[in-house]
Write a protein that holds these residues in place. Structure first.
Motif, PDB file in Angstrom:
ATOM      1  N   ASN A 461     -19.457 -64.412  56.498  1.00 53.55           N
ATOM      2  CA  ASN A 461     -19.725 -63.174  55.763  1.00 53.55           C
ATOM      3  C   ASN A 461     -18.436 -62.460  55.386  1.00 53.55           C
ATOM      4  OD1 ASN A 461     -22.479 -63.648  56.044  1.00 53.55           O
ATOM      5  ND2 ASN A 461     -22.634 -62.452  57.938  1.00 53.55           N
ATOM      6  N   LEU A 462     -17.480 -62.461  56.302  1.00 57.47           N
ATOM      7  CA  LEU A 462     -16.200 -61.828  56.018  1.00 57.47           C
ATOM      8  C   LEU A 462     -15.468 -62.551  54.890  1.00 57.47           C
ATOM      9  CD1 LEU A 462     -14.009 -59.768  56.758  1.00 57.47           C
ATOM     10  CD2 LEU A 462     -13.161 -61.418  58.466  1.00 57.47           C
ATOM     11  N   LYS A 463     -15.547 -63.863  54.894  1.00 60.62           N
ATOM     12  CA  LYS A 463     -14.905 -64.644  53.835  1.00 60.62           C
ATOM     13  C   LYS A 463     -15.520 -64.338  52.475  1.00 60.62           C
ATOM     14  CE  LYS A 463     -13.860 -69.399  52.466  1.00 60.62           C
ATOM     15  NZ  LYS A 463     -14.004 -70.852  52.814  1.00 60.62           N
ATOM     16  N   CYS A 464     -16.844 -64.200  52.424  1.00 60.22           N
ATOM     17  CA  CYS A 464     -17.520 -63.868  51.166  1.00 60.22           C
ATOM     18  C   CYS A 464     -17.083 -62.500  50.656  1.00 60.22           C
ATOM     19  CB  CYS A 464     -19.035 -63.915  51.347  1.00 60.22           C
ATOM     20  SG  CYS A 464     -19.701 -65.564  51.655  1.00 60.22           S
ATOM     21  N   LEU A 465     -16.969 -61.536  51.552  1.00 54.16           N
ATOM     22  CA  LEU A 465     -16.535 -60.195  51.154  1.00 54.16           C
ATOM     23  C   LEU A 465     -15.117 -60.208  50.603  1.00 54.16           C
ATOM     24  CD1 LEU A 465     -17.994 -58.036  54.091  1.00 54.16           C
ATOM     25  CD2 LEU A 465     -18.827 -58.171  51.739  1.00 54.16           C
ATOM     26  N   LEU A 466     -14.240 -60.965  51.261  1.00 56.59           N
ATOM     27  CA  LEU A 466     -12.864 -61.040  50.787  1.00 56.59           C
ATOM     28  C   LEU A 466     -12.782 -61.712  49.420  1.00 56.59           C
ATOM     29  CD1 LEU A 466     -11.043 -62.014  54.123  1.00 56.59           C
ATOM     30  CD2 LEU A 466     -11.118 -59.765  53.012  1.00 56.59           C
ATOM     31  N   GLU A 467     -13.596 -62.732  49.206  1.00 53.17           N
ATOM     32  CA  GLU A 467     -13.597 -63.409  47.903  1.00 53.17           C
ATOM     33  C   GLU A 467     -14.119 -62.481  46.808  1.00 53.17           C
ATOM     34  OE1 GLU A 467     -15.907 -66.899  48.451  1.00 53.17           O
ATOM     35  OE2 GLU A 467     -14.304 -68.029  49.457  1.00 53.17           O
ATOM     36  N   GLU A 468     -15.150 -61.700  47.098  1.00 52.60           N
ATOM     37  CA  GLU A 468     -15.660 -60.749  46.111  1.00 52.60           C
ATOM     38  C   GLU A 468     -14.626 -59.683  45.777  1.00 52.60           C
ATOM     39  OE1 GLU A 468     -19.255 -59.166  47.630  1.00 52.60           O
ATOM     40  OE2 GLU A 468     -20.409 -61.040  47.416  1.00 52.60           O
ATOM     41  N   GLU A 469     -13.924 -59.202  46.784  1.00 45.20           N
ATOM     42  CA  GLU A 469     -12.886 -58.200  46.527  1.00 45.20           C
ATOM     43  C   GLU A 469     -11.765 -58.759  45.664  1.00 45.20           C
ATOM     44  OE1 GLU A 469     -11.516 -56.696  50.220  1.00 45.20           O
ATOM     45  OE2 GLU A 469     -13.394 -55.637  50.704  1.00 45.20           O
ATOM     46  N   SER A 470     -11.368 -59.991  45.957  1.00 43.60           N
ATOM     47  CA  SER A 470     -10.299 -60.604  45.147  1.00 43.60           C
ATOM     48  C   SER A 470     -10.744 -60.825  43.708  1.00 43.60           C
ATOM     49  CB  SER A 470      -9.874 -61.933  45.784  1.00 43.60           C
ATOM     50  OG  SER A 470     -10.952 -62.854  45.799  1.00 43.60           O
ATOM     51  N   GLN A 471     -12.004 -61.194  43.515  1.00 42.50           N
ATOM     52  CA  GLN A 471     -12.518 -61.368  42.144  1.00 42.50           C
ATOM     53  C   GLN A 471     -12.564 -60.035  41.407  1.00 42.50           C
ATOM     54  OE1 GLN A 471     -16.317 -63.308  42.431  1.00 42.50           O
ATOM     55  NE2 GLN A 471     -15.460 -65.296  43.047  1.00 42.50           N
TER      56      GLN A 471
END
Length: 476
Positions: A461-471
Motif C-alpha cells: 500500500n505504501l508503494k502504491c501511494l508513493l507511485e501515485e505521488e510521483s505521477q
C-alpha cells in the motif's frame, strides 16, 4: 428468348380464347348453354394449353453482377500469377484481402501484404492455439516466427534440405524478433548389430557425438532478432527414447557460442534442458563476456556446478548489461554461489537473480547475504529449495534491515524453523521495501507468517501511494 413457333402458338391460343369468349357471351345472353367447348378450342383445356419456354435453360431474372465485383473476383483468382493490391482503392483492397486464400505462395504475400486480418487467418489455419500477445500483438510476426520454428525443429542434419530454410529466411528476416526452439533433432545414424548400448553406457558418454542444427547461417540472416531460446533435446519421443537424443555436444556448444558472439543485437538468451555442464558453460560464457546488449541469461535445468558458476560470476563482474540471471535447477554449491556473490558487490545492473533448486546450503547463502549488504541494485531474489536452515535466518534478517532496494525474496522449501521465522518477523518490522516474501514449506510458524504477511500488505500500500505521488508530481 422465346422461339417463333411458341409465339405463334400463343397468338393462336389468344385468338381462340377471344372467339370462345364471344360465343359464350352470346350463349349466356340467350340463356342457352354454349355448345362450343374444349373440342374446338384447346386453350380452354389447361392440360392442352401451350406455355412459353425460354431457349436458355440457365436464363433467370437474377441481377447481373456489377463490373467491379467481376474485376475483384478476377484479381483474387489470378493473384498468385499477377498480384494487384496497392493500386486498388481502400474499400476494394479490403475486399480483395478478405477473399484471398491463405495457401498463396509466401514469395507473393510476404512483402506485399501487411494487413493483420489476413495474417490472422493464416495463423488460425495453421495452428489451433494462437496467442498473439507473445508476439508483440502482430499476427504477421507470429506467422513467420512459428513457421521458422517448425522448420528448424523438424530439421534433420544430413537429411533435410537446407535450401528450403534459406529461401524462407529471405522472406522472414524482416519480421522475426524471437526464436523459440523447443526441440532439435539429431542426425539419423545407421545402427549396426554391434551398437548395443545400455542405458548406463549411454549416460557414461559411450555414444558417439551427434551434432545438431547449426544456427550460424540462420542468425546471420536475422538482423532484428532480440530473443533466442533453445533446448537441445527431443519432445514426445515416446518408446523411441535414447540418450543420444538429448546430447549437447562440445561441437554444438562451440558453434552456438561463436554464433551468439556475432549477434550483437541479441537481448535475451535462454539455453535450458540441454545438459549444459561446466566445460560447456565456460565456453559459452567466454564468448559472451563482452556482449554489448545481452540483458537476460537463462541457463535453467542444466548441469552447471561450481566451476561453471565461477565463469558466470566473471560475466556478472565484467562490464555486462545483464539485468536478469536465471540459474534454477542446476548443481551450484556454496563455492559457486560465492563467485556470484562477489560479482554482486561490484555489479550495478543486475536486478533479478534466480538460484532456486540448487545446493548453496547455509554457507553459500550466508556469503550471498554479505554481498547483498553492499549491493544496491538487486530487486528480486529466489533462493528456494537450497537446503537453507535456521542459522542462516539471522543473516537474512540483517539483509532485510539494511538493504533498501530488495523488493521480493523467495525462501520456499527451506527449513527456516520457528526461531528463524521470528527473526525474519522482527526484521520485517523495520523494512518498508519488501513487498513479496514466500515462506511456504519453511516451518517458520503460522504466527510469524501471519505477521509478515500483514507487513507485506502495508508495504504494498505504501508503494502504491508513493507511485501515485510521483505521477502527480510529474504531471504537475
Amino acid at each position: 428468348m422465346p422461339s417463333a413457333e411458341t409465339v405463334e402458338g400463343v397468338a393462336e391460343g389468344d385468338s381462340g380464347d377471344l372467339s370462345t369468349k364471344n360465343i359464350s357471351q352470346k350463349g349466356n345472353r340467350s340463356g342457352a348453354p354454349s355448345s362450343i367447348g374444349s373440342k374446338d378450342n384447346p386453350a380452354s383445356d389447361p392440360r392442352k394449353m401451350r406455355r412459353i419456354i425460354a431457349e436458355d435453360p440457365e436464363w433467370s431474372l437474377a441481377v447481373v453482377p456489377l463490373l467491379g465485383d467481376i474485376c475483384i473476383n478476377n484479381i483474387v483468382k489470378n493473384f498468385a500469377e499477377e498480384p494487384v493490391l496497392d493500386e486498388l482503392l481502400p474499400k476494394h483492397r479490403q475486399t480483395v484481402l478478405s477473399k484471398l486464400s491463405t495457401d498463396l505462395p509466401l514469395k507473393v504475400t510476404a512483402n506485399l501484404i501487411g494487413d493483420e486480418d489476413y495474417w490472422k487467418r493464416c495463423c488460425l489455419a495453421s495452428w489451433n492455439v494462437c496467442d498473439v500477445s507473445d508476439y508483440d500483438g502482430s499476427w504477421k510476426q507470429m506467422f513467420f516466427e512459428r513457421k521458422l520454428q517448425r522448420m528448424i525443429e523438424n530439421f534433420v542434419p544430413g537429411s533435410s534440405n537446407m535450401t528450403q530454410v534459406d529461401e524462407f529466411l529471405t522472406l522472414a528476416s524482416s519480421f522475426t524478433r524471437r526464436l523459440n526452439i523447443q526441440q532439435l533433432l539429431p542426425p539419423v545414424r545407421e545402427v549396426s548389430r554391434e551398437d548395443d548400448f545400455s542405458e548406463m553406457g549411454s549416460e557414461a558418454g559411450d555414444i558417439p557425438d551427434m551434432d545438431h542444427f547449426d544456427f550460424g547461417p540462420v542468425m546471420e540472416k536475422l538482423p532484428y532478432i532480440k530473443e533466442f531460446s533453445v533446448a537441445y533435446g527431443v519432445k514426445d519421443c515416446g518408446m523411441n527414447f535414447e540418450w543420444n537424443l538429448f546430447l549437447f555436444t562440445a561441437r554444438d556448444c562451440l558453434l552456438l557460442s561463436t554464433c551468439l558472439k556475432k549477434v550483437t543485437h541479441l537481448n535475451v538468451l535462454r539455453l535450458h534442458h540441454s545438459k549444459l555442464d561446466d566445460d560447456k558453460a565456460r565456453v559459452l560464457v567466454s564468448h559472451l563476456l563482452d556482449h554489448p546488449s545481452l540483458t537476460e541469461l537463462d541457463l535453467s535445468c542444466n548441469k552447471v556446478s561450481d566451476s561453471g558458476a565461477r565463469a558466470i560470476g566473471k560475466l556478472v563482474n565484467r562490464r555486462s548489461q545483464l539485468v536478469t540471471l536465471k540459474l534454477l535447477d542446476n548443481r551450484i554449491g556454496s563455492q559457486g554461489v560465492g563467485s556470484i556473490a562477489f560479482a554482486l558487490t561490484k555489479n550495478t545492473t543486475l536486478k533479478s537473480l534466480n538460484l532456486r533448486l540448487n545446493r548453496i546450503n547455509d554457507e553459500g547463502c550466508q556469503t550471498l547475504c554479505k554481498a547483498l549488504l553492499r549491493n544496491t541494485t538487486l530487486v528480486e531474489l529466489n533462493i528456494a529449495a537450497n537446503n537453507i536452515t535456521e542459522p542462516t535466518a539471522a543473516h537474512l534478517a540483517q539483509v532485510l534491515i539494511q538493504n533498501k532496494t530488495l523488493e521480493s525474496i523467495d525462501l520456499t522449501s527451506n527449513r527456516i524453523g520457528p526461531d528463524g521465522g521470528k527473526q525474519l518477523q522482527e526484521a520485517m518490522e523495520e523494512n518498508q521495501t519488501i513487498t513479496q516474501m514466500d515462506l511456504r514449506l519453511t516451518e517458520a510458524g503460522q504466527e510469524s507468517e501471519y505477521c509478515i504477511n500483514q507487513i507485506l500488505e502495508n508495504n504494498r500500500n505504501l508503494k502504491c501511494l508513493l507511485e501515485e505521488e510521483s505521477q502527480n508530481q510529474s504531471q504537475n
